[in-house]
Design a protein around this motif. Structure first.
Motif, PDB file in Angstrom:
ATOM      1  N   ASP A  31      36.430  24.971  41.140  1.00  0.00           N
ATOM      2  CA  ASP A  31      35.772  25.236  39.863  1.00  0.00           C
ATOM      3  C   ASP A  31      36.550  24.642  38.682  1.00  0.00           C
ATOM      4  OD1 ASP A  31      33.433  26.674  40.737  1.00  0.00           O
ATOM      5  OD2 ASP A  31      34.780  28.329  41.262  1.00  0.00           O
ATOM      6  N   GLY A  32      37.816  24.286  38.918  1.00  0.00           N
ATOM      7  CA  GLY A  32      38.582  23.532  37.945  1.00  0.00           C
ATOM      8  C   GLY A  32      39.065  24.274  36.708  1.00  0.00           C
ATOM      9  N   VAL A  33      39.219  25.598  36.798  1.00  0.00           N
ATOM     10  CA  VAL A  33      39.673  26.343  35.614  1.00  0.00           C
ATOM     11  C   VAL A  33      41.142  26.782  35.698  1.00  0.00           C
ATOM     12  CG1 VAL A  33      37.350  27.098  34.983  1.00  0.00           C
ATOM     13  CG2 VAL A  33      38.742  28.539  36.482  1.00  0.00           C
ATOM     14  N   GLY A  34      41.832  26.423  36.776  1.00  0.00           N
ATOM     15  CA  GLY A  34      43.263  26.695  36.858  1.00  0.00           C
ATOM     16  C   GLY A  34      43.658  28.024  37.468  1.00  0.00           C
ATOM     17  N   PHE A  35      42.693  28.845  37.845  1.00  0.00           N
ATOM     18  CA  PHE A  35      42.973  30.116  38.513  1.00  0.00           C
ATOM     19  C   PHE A  35      41.768  30.448  39.381  1.00  0.00           C
ATOM     20  CE2 PHE A  35      40.987  31.155  34.480  1.00  0.00           C
ATOM     21  CZ  PHE A  35      40.028  32.104  34.816  1.00  0.00           C
ATOM     22  N   SER A  36      41.955  31.385  40.297  1.00  0.00           N
ATOM     23  CA  SER A  36      40.820  31.896  41.071  1.00  0.00           C
ATOM     24  C   SER A  36      40.651  33.372  40.757  1.00  0.00           C
ATOM     25  CB  SER A  36      40.987  31.645  42.574  1.00  0.00           C
ATOM     26  OG  SER A  36      42.178  32.214  43.068  1.00  0.00           O
ATOM     27  N   PHE A  37      39.427  33.852  40.920  1.00  0.00           N
ATOM     28  CA  PHE A  37      39.081  35.230  40.586  1.00  0.00           C
ATOM     29  C   PHE A  37      38.298  35.821  41.746  1.00  0.00           C
ATOM     30  CE2 PHE A  37      36.100  38.358  38.763  1.00  0.00           C
ATOM     31  CZ  PHE A  37      37.003  39.228  38.195  1.00  0.00           C
ATOM     32  N   HIS A  38      38.736  36.988  42.200  1.00  0.00           N
ATOM     33  CA  HIS A  38      38.159  37.610  43.387  1.00  0.00           C
ATOM     34  C   HIS A  38      37.874  39.085  43.111  1.00  0.00           C
ATOM     35  CE1 HIS A  38      41.433  34.998  45.600  1.00  0.00           C
ATOM     36  NE2 HIS A  38      40.826  34.332  44.632  1.00  0.00           N
ATOM     37  N   ILE A  39      36.875  39.611  43.781  1.00  0.00           N
ATOM     38  CA  ILE A  39      36.689  41.060  43.858  1.00  0.00           C
ATOM     39  C   ILE A  39      37.018  41.426  45.304  1.00  0.00           C
ATOM     40  CG2 ILE A  39      35.097  43.003  43.686  1.00  0.00           C
ATOM     41  CD1 ILE A  39      35.766  41.722  40.974  1.00  0.00           C
ATOM     42  N   THR A  40      38.088  42.184  45.445  1.00  0.00           N
ATOM     43  CA  THR A  40      38.617  42.521  46.762  1.00  0.00           C
ATOM     44  C   THR A  40      38.457  44.006  47.015  1.00  0.00           C
ATOM     45  OG1 THR A  40      40.190  40.700  46.674  1.00  0.00           O
ATOM     46  CG2 THR A  40      40.712  42.514  48.195  1.00  0.00           C
ATOM     47  N   THR A  41      38.020  44.338  48.209  1.00  0.00           N
ATOM     48  CA  THR A  41      37.897  45.733  48.642  1.00  0.00           C
ATOM     49  C   THR A  41      38.954  46.012  49.687  1.00  0.00           C
ATOM     50  OG1 THR A  41      35.519  45.700  48.209  1.00  0.00           O
ATOM     51  CG2 THR A  41      36.349  47.460  49.652  1.00  0.00           C
ATOM     52  N   ILE A  42      39.796  46.992  49.416  1.00  0.00           N
ATOM     53  CA  ILE A  42      40.796  47.474  50.374  1.00  0.00           C
ATOM     54  C   ILE A  42      40.181  48.689  51.048  1.00  0.00           C
ATOM     55  CG2 ILE A  42      43.130  48.396  50.663  1.00  0.00           C
ATOM     56  CD1 ILE A  42      43.053  45.469  49.649  1.00  0.00           C
ATOM     57  N   HIS A  43      40.079  48.657  52.353  1.00  0.00           N
ATOM     58  CA  HIS A  43      39.405  49.744  53.071  1.00  0.00           C
ATOM     59  C   HIS A  43      40.263  51.005  53.090  1.00  0.00           C
ATOM     60  CE1 HIS A  43      37.098  46.422  55.433  1.00  0.00           C
ATOM     61  NE2 HIS A  43      36.878  46.381  54.134  1.00  0.00           N
ATOM     62  N   ALA A  44      39.597  52.134  53.082  1.00  0.00           N
ATOM     63  CA  ALA A  44      40.265  53.442  53.091  1.00  0.00           C
ATOM     64  C   ALA A  44      41.162  53.585  54.317  1.00  0.00           C
ATOM     65  CB  ALA A  44      39.226  54.561  53.071  1.00  0.00           C
ATOM     66  N   GLY A  45      42.334  54.156  54.102  1.00  0.00           N
ATOM     67  CA  GLY A  45      43.251  54.446  55.204  1.00  0.00           C
ATOM     68  C   GLY A  45      43.974  53.230  55.754  1.00  0.00           C
ATOM     69  N   THR A  46      43.956  52.111  55.024  1.00  0.00           N
ATOM     70  CA  THR A  46      44.636  50.907  55.510  1.00  0.00           C
ATOM     71  C   THR A  46      45.908  50.649  54.720  1.00  0.00           C
ATOM     72  OG1 THR A  46      43.372  49.393  54.091  1.00  0.00           O
ATOM     73  CG2 THR A  46      42.477  49.867  56.291  1.00  0.00           C
ATOM     74  N   GLU A  47      46.785  49.880  55.333  1.00  0.00           N
ATOM     75  CA  GLU A  47      48.065  49.513  54.737  1.00  0.00           C
ATOM     76  C   GLU A  47      48.288  48.038  55.004  1.00  0.00           C
ATOM     77  OE1 GLU A  47      52.613  50.558  55.842  1.00  0.00           O
ATOM     78  OE2 GLU A  47      51.279  52.278  55.547  1.00  0.00           O
ATOM     79  N   HIS A  48      48.758  47.306  53.987  1.00  0.00           N
ATOM     80  CA  HIS A  48      48.905  45.859  54.094  1.00  0.00           C
ATOM     81  C   HIS A  48      50.240  45.429  53.522  1.00  0.00           C
ATOM     82  CE1 HIS A  48      44.581  45.887  54.819  1.00  0.00           C
ATOM     83  NE2 HIS A  48      44.554  46.779  53.849  1.00  0.00           N
ATOM     84  N   LEU A  49      50.935  44.556  54.219  1.00  0.00           N
ATOM     85  CA  LEU A  49      52.182  43.971  53.737  1.00  0.00           C
ATOM     86  C   LEU A  49      51.871  42.547  53.294  1.00  0.00           C
ATOM     87  CD1 LEU A  49      55.193  44.525  53.358  1.00  0.00           C
ATOM     88  CD2 LEU A  49      55.564  43.585  55.641  1.00  0.00           C
ATOM     89  N   PHE A  50      52.014  42.284  51.995  1.00  0.00           N
ATOM     90  CA  PHE A  50      51.701  40.978  51.425  1.00  0.00           C
ATOM     91  C   PHE A  50      52.922  40.416  50.717  1.00  0.00           C
ATOM     92  CE2 PHE A  50      47.241  42.859  50.713  1.00  0.00           C
ATOM     93  CZ  PHE A  50      46.741  42.334  51.897  1.00  0.00           C
ATOM     94  N   HIS A  51      52.987  39.089  50.655  1.00  0.00           N
ATOM     95  CA  HIS A  51      54.079  38.425  49.945  1.00  0.00           C
ATOM     96  C   HIS A  51      53.562  37.073  49.455  1.00  0.00           C
ATOM     97  CE1 HIS A  51      58.427  36.685  50.031  1.00  0.00           C
ATOM     98  NE2 HIS A  51      58.012  36.930  48.801  1.00  0.00           N
ATOM     99  N   TYR A  52      53.017  37.048  48.260  1.00  0.00           N
ATOM    100  CA  TYR A  52      52.454  35.815  47.719  1.00  0.00           C
ATOM    101  C   TYR A  52      53.561  34.959  47.122  1.00  0.00           C
ATOM    102  CZ  TYR A  52      48.128  38.254  48.545  1.00  0.00           C
ATOM    103  OH  TYR A  52      47.103  38.928  49.145  1.00  0.00           O
ATOM    104  N   LYS A  53      54.355  34.351  47.994  1.00  0.00           N
ATOM    105  CA  LYS A  53      55.504  33.572  47.546  1.00  0.00           C
ATOM    106  C   LYS A  53      55.101  32.235  46.935  1.00  0.00           C
ATOM    107  CE  LYS A  53      56.334  31.982  52.252  1.00  0.00           C
ATOM    108  NZ  LYS A  53      57.255  32.029  53.376  1.00  0.00           N
TER     109      LYS A  53
END
Length: 130
Positions: A31-53
């Motif tokens: 889309d060429g605007v320099g960033f991305s935009f998301h609507i994210t749903t995290i499901h109930a009772g879940t756990e996530h390990l993320f590292h956006y290095k």
């Protein structure tokens, strides 16, 4: 001008599903605007390990409850509607959804749209070796 409807886009390839979360990528690198935009749903009772290095991420909670833990410091912050956090130091983190959480997310640099998390919890940069 770019106009997209979440209710339409969630039924297209812009919706990416993974274990415990899904994300509708409303704006992408092409889309060429320099960033991305998301609507994210995290499901109930879940756990996530993320590292956006390779990316900076800003997240705003629209609905639901959970927490985010900074792995380096052990600090845990509650998440509920109205809370925003920024991973301004490429923070490795644990995200927990006590209930279903709907989050508005911005990534810089923008994602291409089909990324999934690598083993270390990051997204690869487009064109970079994995």
């Amino acid at each position: 001008m770019i106009v997209r409807d979440l209710n339409v886009e969630k039924n297209t390839t812009r919706k990416v599903e993974s274990k415990g979360w899904d994300s509708v990528r409303l704006l992408l690198k092409d889309d060429g605007v320099g960033f991305s935009f998301h609507i994210t749903t995290i499901h109930a009772g879940t756990e996530h390990l993320f590292h956006y290095k390779n990316h900076f991420e800003c997240v705003y909670c629209i609905s639901g409850n959970g927490s985010i833990e900074n792995i380096a410091t052990g600090e845990v912050h509650p998440i509920h509607p109205g809370v925003m956090y920024v991973l301004n130091e490429h923070d490795r983190h644990r995200l927990k959804g006590d209930t279903e959480m709907v989050m508005a997310c911005v990534f810089n640099p923008p994602v291409t749209g089909r990324e999934v998390h690598l083993e270390d919890g990051s997204y690869a940069l487009e064109g970079a070796p994995i």
